[in-house]
Design a protein around this motif. Structure first.
Motif, PDB file in Angstrom:
ATOM      1  N   VAL A  73      40.537  -9.989  24.312  1.00 25.62           N
ATOM      2  CA  VAL A  73      39.250 -10.067  24.983  1.00 25.62           C
ATOM      3  C   VAL A  73      38.544  -8.726  24.831  1.00 25.62           C
ATOM      4  O   VAL A  73      39.117  -7.677  25.086  1.00 25.62           O
ATOM      5  CB  VAL A  73      39.431 -10.402  26.483  1.00 25.62           C
ATOM      6  N   GLU A  74      37.297  -8.771  24.398  1.00 20.68           N
ATOM      7  CA  GLU A  74      36.525  -7.543  24.266  1.00 20.68           C
ATOM      8  C   GLU A  74      35.584  -7.431  25.453  1.00 20.68           C
ATOM      9  O   GLU A  74      34.687  -8.247  25.632  1.00 20.68           O
ATOM     10  CB  GLU A  74      35.730  -7.563  22.961  1.00 20.68           C
ATOM     11  N   TRP A  75      35.834  -6.431  26.265  1.00 15.06           N
ATOM     12  CA  TRP A  75      35.015  -6.222  27.445  1.00 15.06           C
ATOM     13  C   TRP A  75      33.851  -5.306  27.083  1.00 15.06           C
ATOM     14  O   TRP A  75      34.008  -4.342  26.355  1.00 15.06           O
ATOM     15  CB  TRP A  75      35.846  -5.589  28.565  1.00 15.06           C
ATOM     16  N   PRO A  76      32.670  -5.604  27.614  1.00 12.68           N
ATOM     17  CA  PRO A  76      31.515  -4.745  27.314  1.00 12.68           C
ATOM     18  C   PRO A  76      31.679  -3.376  27.969  1.00 12.68           C
ATOM     19  O   PRO A  76      32.365  -3.223  28.975  1.00 12.68           O
ATOM     20  CB  PRO A  76      30.337  -5.510  27.915  1.00 12.68           C
ATOM     21  N   ASP A  77      31.028  -2.403  27.372  1.00 13.39           N
ATOM     22  CA  ASP A  77      31.077  -1.043  27.898  1.00 13.39           C
ATOM     23  C   ASP A  77      30.294  -1.001  29.207  1.00 13.39           C
ATOM     24  O   ASP A  77      29.112  -1.372  29.264  1.00 13.39           O
ATOM     25  CB  ASP A  77      30.472  -0.082  26.872  1.00 13.39           C
ATOM     26  N   SER A  78      30.932  -0.540  30.265  1.00 10.65           N
ATOM     27  CA  SER A  78      30.280  -0.522  31.571  1.00 10.65           C
ATOM     28  C   SER A  78      29.106   0.440  31.598  1.00 10.65           C
ATOM     29  O   SER A  78      28.106   0.208  32.288  1.00 10.65           O
ATOM     30  CB  SER A  78      31.291  -0.159  32.669  1.00 10.65           C
ATOM     31  N   THR A  79      29.182   1.520  30.834  1.00 12.62           N
ATOM     32  CA  THR A  79      28.074   2.477  30.785  1.00 12.62           C
ATOM     33  C   THR A  79      26.824   1.815  30.227  1.00 12.62           C
ATOM     34  O   THR A  79      25.718   1.990  30.759  1.00 12.62           O
ATOM     35  CB  THR A  79      28.455   3.696  29.921  1.00 12.62           C
ATOM     36  N   ALA A  80      26.993   1.038  29.179  1.00 10.13           N
ATOM     37  CA  ALA A  80      25.856   0.343  28.578  1.00 10.13           C
ATOM     38  C   ALA A  80      25.263  -0.665  29.558  1.00 10.13           C
ATOM     39  O   ALA A  80      24.037  -0.827  29.640  1.00 10.13           O
ATOM     40  CB  ALA A  80      26.283  -0.336  27.291  1.00 10.13           C
ATOM     41  N   LEU A  81      26.120  -1.347  30.303  1.00  9.83           N
ATOM     42  CA  LEU A  81      25.624  -2.309  31.282  1.00  9.83           C
ATOM     43  C   LEU A  81      24.837  -1.639  32.388  1.00  9.83           C
ATOM     44  O   LEU A  81      23.800  -2.141  32.851  1.00  9.83           O
ATOM     45  CB  LEU A  81      26.795  -3.108  31.868  1.00  9.83           C
ATOM     46  N   ILE A  82      25.303  -0.482  32.840  1.00 12.31           N
ATOM     47  CA  ILE A  82      24.606   0.244  33.898  1.00 12.31           C
ATOM     48  C   ILE A  82      23.250   0.719  33.393  1.00 12.31           C
ATOM     49  O   ILE A  82      22.226   0.605  34.084  1.00 12.31           O
ATOM     50  CB  ILE A  82      25.470   1.416  34.404  1.00 12.31           C
ATOM     51  N   ARG A  83      23.221   1.274  32.172  1.00 12.07           N
ATOM     52  CA  ARG A  83      21.939   1.719  31.585  1.00 12.07           C
ATOM     53  C   ARG A  83      20.958   0.565  31.458  1.00 12.07           C
ATOM     54  O   ARG A  83      19.777   0.690  31.752  1.00 12.07           O
ATOM     55  CB  ARG A  83      22.183   2.358  30.231  1.00 12.07           C
ATOM     56  N   GLU A  84      21.467  -0.567  30.996  1.00 17.77           N
ATOM     57  CA  GLU A  84      20.614  -1.739  30.833  1.00 17.77           C
ATOM     58  C   GLU A  84      20.047  -2.190  32.176  1.00 17.77           C
ATOM     59  O   GLU A  84      18.871  -2.538  32.286  1.00 17.77           O
ATOM     60  CB  GLU A  84      21.430  -2.875  30.216  1.00 17.77           C
ATOM     61  N   ASP A  85      20.862  -2.127  33.207  1.00 17.62           N
ATOM     62  CA  ASP A  85      20.422  -2.522  34.536  1.00 17.62           C
ATOM     63  C   ASP A  85      19.369  -1.561  35.066  1.00 17.62           C
ATOM     64  O   ASP A  85      18.394  -1.962  35.698  1.00 17.62           O
ATOM     65  CB  ASP A  85      21.619  -2.596  35.488  1.00 17.62           C
ATOM     66  N   ARG A  86      19.536  -0.262  34.811  1.00 19.92           N
ATOM     67  CA  ARG A  86      18.575   0.735  35.283  1.00 19.92           C
ATOM     68  C   ARG A  86      17.236   0.619  34.566  1.00 19.92           C
ATOM     69  O   ARG A  86      16.197   0.955  35.116  1.00 19.92           O
ATOM     70  CB  ARG A  86      19.149   2.137  35.097  1.00 19.92           C
ATOM     71  N   ASP A  87      17.284   0.200  33.316  1.00 21.20           N
ATOM     72  CA  ASP A  87      16.064   0.097  32.523  1.00 21.20           C
ATOM     73  C   ASP A  87      15.196  -1.085  32.914  1.00 21.20           C
ATOM     74  O   ASP A  87      14.056  -1.197  32.464  1.00 21.20           O
ATOM     75  CB  ASP A  87      16.406   0.013  31.029  1.00 21.20           C
ATOM     76  N   ARG A  88      15.683  -1.956  33.715  1.00 18.59           N
ATOM     77  CA  ARG A  88      14.893  -3.133  34.116  1.00 18.59           C
ATOM     78  C   ARG A  88      13.772  -2.780  35.018  1.00 18.59           C
ATOM     79  O   ARG A  88      13.610  -2.014  35.796  1.00 18.59           O
ATOM     80  CB  ARG A  88      15.783  -4.163  34.826  1.00 18.59           C
TER      81      ARG A  88
END
Length: 88
Positions: A73-88
């Motif tokens: 299972v390839e889990w997404p990078d949590s840092t990228a998810l946080i950045r994406e969430d902040r950019d919204r």
């Protein structure tokens, strides 16, 4: 099948049995059998010694589960998810 004759059942208790049987659409005899079965199937809490005896078994089960878990299972990078969430 054996026959059990219960004598000297208090009137209040028998009335409760009748109400329960009526609510369950069954006979008083069937309700008594059901109640006895449930009462006899309940298990008591294990003693502390019995719980300690189960620890090695539980640890072995945990070890086996860890060894057999999926690693593809390839889990997404949590840092990228946080950045994406902040950019919204």
């Amino acid at each position: 099948m054996a026959t059990l004759n219960a004598l000297n059942i208090p009137d209040e208790l028998y009335a409760q049995l009748q109400e329960l049987a009526k609510a369950e659409n069954s006979s008083v005899d069937a309700q008594v059998i059901t109640i006895l079965q449930k009462a006899l199937q309940t298990t008591t809490q294990p003693t502390q010694d019995e719980r300690y005896k189960n620890v090695p078994k539980l640890l072995e089960e945990i070890r086996l589960r860890r060894e057999n878990r999926r690693t593809d299972v390839e889990w997404p990078d949590s840092t990228a998810l946080i950045r994406e969430d902040r950019d919204r």
